[in-house]
Design a protein around this motif. Structure first.
Motif, PDB file in Angstrom:
ATOM      1  N   PHE A 393      -5.135  -3.253   1.600  1.00  0.00           N
ATOM      2  CA  PHE A 393      -5.895  -2.194   0.950  1.00  0.00           C
ATOM      3  C   PHE A 393      -5.000  -1.160   0.283  1.00  0.00           C
ATOM      4  O   PHE A 393      -5.349  -0.629  -0.763  1.00  0.00           O
ATOM      5  CB  PHE A 393      -6.894  -1.570   1.930  1.00  0.00           C
ATOM      6  N   SER A 394      -3.823  -0.934   0.842  1.00  0.00           N
ATOM      7  CA  SER A 394      -2.976   0.024   0.129  1.00  0.00           C
ATOM      8  C   SER A 394      -2.447  -0.602  -1.157  1.00  0.00           C
ATOM      9  O   SER A 394      -2.333   0.055  -2.181  1.00  0.00           O
ATOM     10  CB  SER A 394      -1.877   0.596   1.031  1.00  0.00           C
ATOM     11  N   ALA A 395      -2.191  -1.929  -1.141  1.00  0.00           N
ATOM     12  CA  ALA A 395      -1.762  -2.587  -2.383  1.00  0.00           C
ATOM     13  C   ALA A 395      -2.857  -2.497  -3.441  1.00  0.00           C
ATOM     14  O   ALA A 395      -2.592  -2.241  -4.618  1.00  0.00           O
ATOM     15  CB  ALA A 395      -1.413  -4.048  -2.110  1.00  0.00           C
ATOM     16  N   LEU A 396      -4.095  -2.690  -2.999  1.00  0.00           N
ATOM     17  CA  LEU A 396      -5.202  -2.652  -3.964  1.00  0.00           C
ATOM     18  C   LEU A 396      -5.417  -1.235  -4.489  1.00  0.00           C
ATOM     19  O   LEU A 396      -5.684  -1.033  -5.679  1.00  0.00           O
ATOM     20  CB  LEU A 396      -6.485  -3.182  -3.321  1.00  0.00           C
ATOM     21  N   ALA A 397      -5.250  -0.251  -3.605  1.00  0.00           N
ATOM     22  CA  ALA A 397      -5.418   1.125  -4.054  1.00  0.00           C
ATOM     23  C   ALA A 397      -4.347   1.469  -5.087  1.00  0.00           C
ATOM     24  O   ALA A 397      -4.624   2.067  -6.129  1.00  0.00           O
ATOM     25  CB  ALA A 397      -5.324   2.071  -2.855  1.00  0.00           C
ATOM     26  N   HIS A 398      -3.126   1.038  -4.810  1.00  0.00           N
ATOM     27  CA  HIS A 398      -2.026   1.244  -5.747  1.00  0.00           C
ATOM     28  C   HIS A 398      -2.314   0.659  -7.115  1.00  0.00           C
ATOM     29  O   HIS A 398      -1.966   1.209  -8.140  1.00  0.00           O
ATOM     30  CB  HIS A 398      -0.776   0.550  -5.194  1.00  0.00           C
ATOM     31  N   ALA A 399      -2.930  -0.523  -7.097  1.00  0.00           N
ATOM     32  CA  ALA A 399      -3.223  -1.218  -8.358  1.00  0.00           C
ATOM     33  C   ALA A 399      -4.527  -0.700  -8.971  1.00  0.00           C
ATOM     34  O   ALA A 399      -5.027  -1.253  -9.947  1.00  0.00           O
ATOM     35  CB  ALA A 399      -3.314  -2.716  -8.110  1.00  0.00           C
TER      36      ALA A 399
END
Ligand code: ASP
Length: 440
Positions: A393-399
Motif C-alpha cells: 500500500f505504501s508503494a501504491l500510495a507513492h505511485a
C-alpha cells in the motif's frame, strides 16, 4: 529416470524448430515419450494449423469449397518433410482421408485433431521412434468428460510395449470411437496425462518462453523469472491472467507429486520454471508473482446491522445466481458487502440483479462501480514476511494509485487489490518495483 516432454505449437512450427526439438530430446536419454502440438505460428501474423483446420471445417460444413484451405495446410507439413529430407514420409493417404471426411460428414473435433495427429506422424518419423495414436489411449465418457480410469489402464499397457514414442496431444476418443478434443491449448493436458500414467519423474513442457515471470513483460520491462512456483500459487496467478500452461494441465500430475518444468525450446539451457506441490525453497523475493485483469464491476450493498441478520449473504448471492452470474470476490465490512463480478457478464443484467437484491435481501442501498481492475499479489513467502501488505500500500500510495478494494484470503497466499482500470499498469509496476527491483 523418466521424463515426458511436451512441445507446443511454436516449438514445432517449421523444420528449423523440429531440429531444435530433436536436439533437446537427444540431449537426454530420459526424454522418452514425446507429446507434440500442431504446428503453430512461425512469425507474428502467421496462422496456427489448428486455426486453419477449424476454418476448413467451417467451409466444408457450410458446403463451400475448402480445397484451397486444405492445400495450404498440407503445404505446411510438406515443407517440414522436405526441409528435414524425410524421403520415406508422405502424408498423401492421410490427406485423402481428411478430404473424404470433409466431403461426406465433417466432424469438428476430428478435423481439429488432425493438426496434432499429422505432426505426431512426422515427428515420430524424424526421431525414428514409434507413433501411438492418442485415440487408442485417451478416452472420454459418453457425456464428454475425461475418463481417467480407462485412459490410465490403456496408456500404461501401451507405453509398457515401447521404450520411446510420440503421442499426439489435444485429442482422444469417445465410446463410439469418434474423436473428441480437449479445449484449446489442450496438448498440455495430454502431456500431463501421459506423465501420470507413465509415473514419470518430470513433466517437461517446452514452449517459447523461459517459464513464468514475476509480472507480465508487456507491463514491466524485462521482469525477473520465477524459478519455483507451487500448484496453488500457479492457480491464483493463471486465474488472474498469467497464461503459459493450460489450467487443467496440473490436475493429472498434481496429486502424485510429479513436478512440471516449463522450458524454452529456443533457449534450452535456461532452467525455466518448476511447478511443484510444495517446496522449502524460498522464492527469491517475498512475492512469487503479480497478475491481474481489467473489466470488473463492484456491487456495494449496504444495510444497517447486516452482520447480525442471518442469511443476508445467501439472499444477496441468490440474486446473482438467479441471473446466472458468477462472482469473483466478496470483500465485506460491518454493514456493507461488495460483490465483484465481470463487467461484460454483468452489464446487460445489472438492473435485474439490483431488483432481485432488493426483493430478496431488502438492503438500504446498492451502489455499482465500474471500470475496476483486480491485481493479485501471490506468494507463499508472504505468510512469514511481516509488513507485506504495508509495503504494497505504501508503494501504491507513492505511485498515486487509489486503492478501491482489498481482499486477503486467510491462506495468506495472495492479496487481491482493486484499482481503477486506468491505474492498472502503474499499480503493477509499483508493486513489482517495491518487491523486486529494490531487492536486486
Ligand atoms: N493445437 C491445439 C490448439 O491450438 C492444442 C494445443 O496446441 O495445445 O489449441
Amino acid at each position: 529416470m523418466l521424463k515426458i516432454v511436451k512441445f507446443g505449437g511454436s516449438s514445432l512450427a517449421d523444420a528449423g524448430q523440429f531440429v531444435k526439438v530433436k536436439n533437446i530430446i537427444e540431449a537426454d536419454a530420459n526424454r522418452r515419450y514425446v507429446v507434440p502440438s500442431a504446428p503453430g505460428k512461425r512469425f507474428s501474423g502467421d496462422v496456427k494449423v489448428t486455426d486453419m483446420l477449424y476454418d476448413c471445417y467451417e467451409k466444408a460444413s457450410a458446403g463451400s469449397d475448402f480445397r484451397d484451405n486444405l492445400i495450404r495446410i498440407r503445404s505446411r507439413y510438406d515443407s517440414i518433410i522436405q526441409e528435414l529430407k524425410l524421403s520415406g514420409v508422405s502424408l498423401k493417404d492421410e490427406f485423402t482421408e481428411i478430404e473424404e471426411h470433409l466431403r461426406t460428414a465433417p466432424q469438428k473435433d476430428y478435423i481439429a485433431s488432425r493438426g496434432e495427429y499429422l505432426n505426431g506422424l512426422v515427428l515420430a518419423a524424424y526421431l525414428g521412434i514409434s507413433f501411438i495414436d492418442a485415440a487408442d489411449v485417451i478416452f472420454f465418457r459418453e457425456d464428454g468428460s475425461f475418463d481417467e480410469k480407462k485412459t490410465q489402464k490403456a496408456m500404461k499397457e501401451r507405453l509398457s510395449e515401447v521404450d520411446r514414442a510420440v503421442i499426439p496431444g489435444f485429442y482422444g476418443s469417445m465410446p463410439d470411437h469418434s474423436i473428441r478434443t480437449f479445449s484449446r491449448g489442450g496438448s498440455d493436458i495430454t502431456g500431463s496425462i501421459v506423465a501420470a500414467a507413465a509415473h514419470a519423474d518430470v513433466y517437461e513442457n517446452w514452449t517459447d518462453v523461459s517459464g513464468f515471470m514475476v509480472a507480465d513483460p508487456r507491463i514491466v520491462d524485462n521482469p525477473a523469472g520465477i524459478e519455483t512456483i507451487t500448484y496453488r500459487e500457479l492457480r491464483e496467478l493463471s486465474y488472474m491472467g498469467a497464461s503459459v500452461l493450460h489450467d487443467e494441465a496440473i490436475f493429472p500430475v498434481r496429486n502424485i507429486g510429479i513436478p512440471i518444468n516449463i522450458r524454452n525450446t529456443n533457449a534450452p539451457d535456461d532452467e525455466g520454471t518448476w511447478i511443484v506441490e510444495s517446496t522449502a525453497q524460498k522464492s527469491g523475493y517475498v512475492i512469487t508473482g503479480i497478475a491481474g485483469k481489467k473489466g470488473f464491476c463492484a456491487v456495494d450493498i449496504t444495510k444497517s446491522l447486516m452482520n447480525s441478520e442471518i442469511g443476508f449473504g445467501r439472499k444477496v448471492l441468490q440474486a446473482f445466481e438467479e441471473n446466472g452470474i458468477s462472482f469473483e470476490h466478496m470483500p465485506s465490512g460491518i454493514d456493507t458487502m461488495t460483490i465483484v463480478v465481470h463487467e461484460d457478464e454483468f452489464i446487460e443484467k445489472e438492473q435485474r440483479v439490483v431488483s432481485a437484491i432488493h426483493r430478496l435481501a431488502a438492503p438500504d442501498s446498492i451502489e455499482i462501480e465500474s471500470d475496476i481492475a483486480l491485481i493479485a499479489v501471490v506468494g507463499r513467502g508472504m505468510r512469514s514476511a511481516r509488513g507485506t501488505a504495508g509495503r504494497i500500500f505504501s508503494a501504491l500510495a507513492h505511485a498515486q494509485v487509489n486503492v478501491r478494494m482489498i481482499d486477503q484470503g486467510s491462506s495468506e497466499l495472495n492479496i487481491i487489490i482493486g484499482v481503477e482500470n486506468r491505474d492498472f499498469e502503474n499499480a503493477i509496476r509499483a508493486i513489482y518495483d517495491i518487491f523486486v527491483t529494490t531487492q536486486l
